[in-house]
Motif scaffolding. Structure first.
Motif, PDB file in Angstrom:
ATOM      1  N   THR A 184       0.814  -1.217   0.000  1.00 39.96           N
ATOM      2  CA  THR A 184       0.000   0.000   0.000  1.00 39.96           C
ATOM      3  C   THR A 184       0.848   1.268   0.000  1.00 39.96           C
ATOM      4  O   THR A 184       0.433   2.300  -0.518  1.00 39.96           O
ATOM      5  CB  THR A 184      -0.959   0.003   1.213  1.00 39.96           C
ATOM      6  OG1 THR A 184      -1.839   1.127   1.119  1.00 39.96           O
ATOM      7  CG2 THR A 184      -0.182   0.080   2.528  1.00 39.96           C
ATOM      8  N   ARG A 240       1.769   1.750  -3.467  1.00 40.22           N
ATOM      9  CA  ARG A 240       0.576   1.751  -4.318  1.00 40.22           C
ATOM     10  C   ARG A 240       0.760   0.823  -5.518  1.00 40.22           C
ATOM     11  O   ARG A 240       0.581   1.218  -6.670  1.00 40.22           O
ATOM     12  CB  ARG A 240       0.240   3.173  -4.772  1.00 40.22           C
ATOM     13  CG  ARG A 240      -0.102   4.108  -3.625  1.00 40.22           C
ATOM     14  CD  ARG A 240      -0.498   5.505  -4.113  1.00 40.22           C
ATOM     15  NE  ARG A 240      -0.870   6.351  -2.998  1.00 40.22           N
ATOM     16  CZ  ARG A 240      -2.082   6.415  -2.462  1.00 40.22           C
ATOM     17  NH1 ARG A 240      -3.044   5.649  -2.934  1.00 40.22           N
ATOM     18  NH2 ARG A 240      -2.347   7.236  -1.455  1.00 40.22           N
ATOM     19  N   GLU A 246      -1.738   0.391  -8.367  1.00 38.04           N
ATOM     20  CA  GLU A 246      -2.865  -0.111  -7.587  1.00 38.04           C
ATOM     21  C   GLU A 246      -4.167  -0.207  -8.365  1.00 38.04           C
ATOM     22  O   GLU A 246      -5.073  -0.947  -7.983  1.00 38.04           O
ATOM     23  CB  GLU A 246      -3.066   0.750  -6.340  1.00 38.04           C
ATOM     24  CG  GLU A 246      -3.428   2.188  -6.628  1.00 38.04           C
ATOM     25  CD  GLU A 246      -3.606   2.984  -5.343  1.00 38.04           C
ATOM     26  OE1 GLU A 246      -3.926   2.385  -4.304  1.00 38.04           O
ATOM     27  OE2 GLU A 246      -3.419   4.211  -5.379  1.00 38.04           O
TER      28      GLU A 246
END
Length: 212
Positions: A148, A151, A167
């Motif tokens: 995360t 991304r 992402e």
């Protein structure tokens, strides 16, 4: 006198590395991150030693793992830096477990089935995902993971080919890791990859969202 289970979750080796007790001795020139890692090592050692002193270590299943790694941030090999920073270790010790090494990648999703194997509770009807680290599988598998902070989502096919996409599953690239290990230098250069080639990454994400 009864079986017990405990999970210890710590963020001590995660930024900003400020959870080390003040009385833990420092080393001149040591960075906060290095001190935090050294303290975590000492804390795990103390846990194991106290279990041994209490006489319960030989009948205790001990699992040590993490969700990511500091990796190799200074290497110039981009693929190696990326893979090393997204994977870590899984150490398992307990009664009846012989010393050994699992050559395949293992995920958090593998822990449930692995535990039922150890406890003799798997009757082949359990619907756990993942694989048991205590079994031998003849075929490889596709694995996907996400970061995360960067991304990005990454997948490694059973044949070793790796993909990475942003992402939203765009701007995809692919490369072929070295023959010996995903975590060794010598991978092929990254090449642009059409989104449809990495569509399985999006399908895995959709499955995960629906399952959990």
């Amino acid at each position: 006198e009864k079986p017990w289970f405990v999970t210890l979750v710590t963020s001590g080796t995660h930024h900003p590395f400020n959870t080390v007790p003040g009385d833990f001795p420092a080393i001149s020139g040591e960075r906060e991150m290095e001190r935090a890692i050294r303290y975590a090592d000492a804390a795990v050692g103390e846990l194991v030693e106290r279990l041994r002193q209490k006489g319960v270590l030989e009948k205790t299943l001990l699992i040590i793992t993490s969700d990511e790694s500091l990796g190799l941030p200074h290497t110039e090999d981009g693929q190696l830096r990326w893979m090393a920073g997204n994977w870590s270790f899984l150490l398992v010790s307990g009664p009846g477990i012989l010393p050994g090494n699992v050559p395949e990648l293992a995920m958090h999703a593998d822990l449930a089935l692995s535990l039922t194997d150890l406890l003799g509770l798997n009757d082949e009807t359990l619907s756990f995902g993942g694989r048991s680290i205590f079994r031998n599988y003849q075929e490889g598998r596709d694995i996907a993971f996400a970061n995360t902070y960067h991304r990005a989502v990454t997948g490694v096919r059973a044949d070793g080919t790796a993909w990475r996409c942003k992402e939203y599953f765009d701007r995809c690239v692919r490369w072929q890791p070295g023959a010996n290990s995903l975590f060794a230098p010598g991978a092929s250069p990254e090449m642009p990859a059409p989104v449809n080639e990495a569509a399985w990454l999006e399908s895995i994400a959709a499955y995960s969202r629906g399952r959990y």
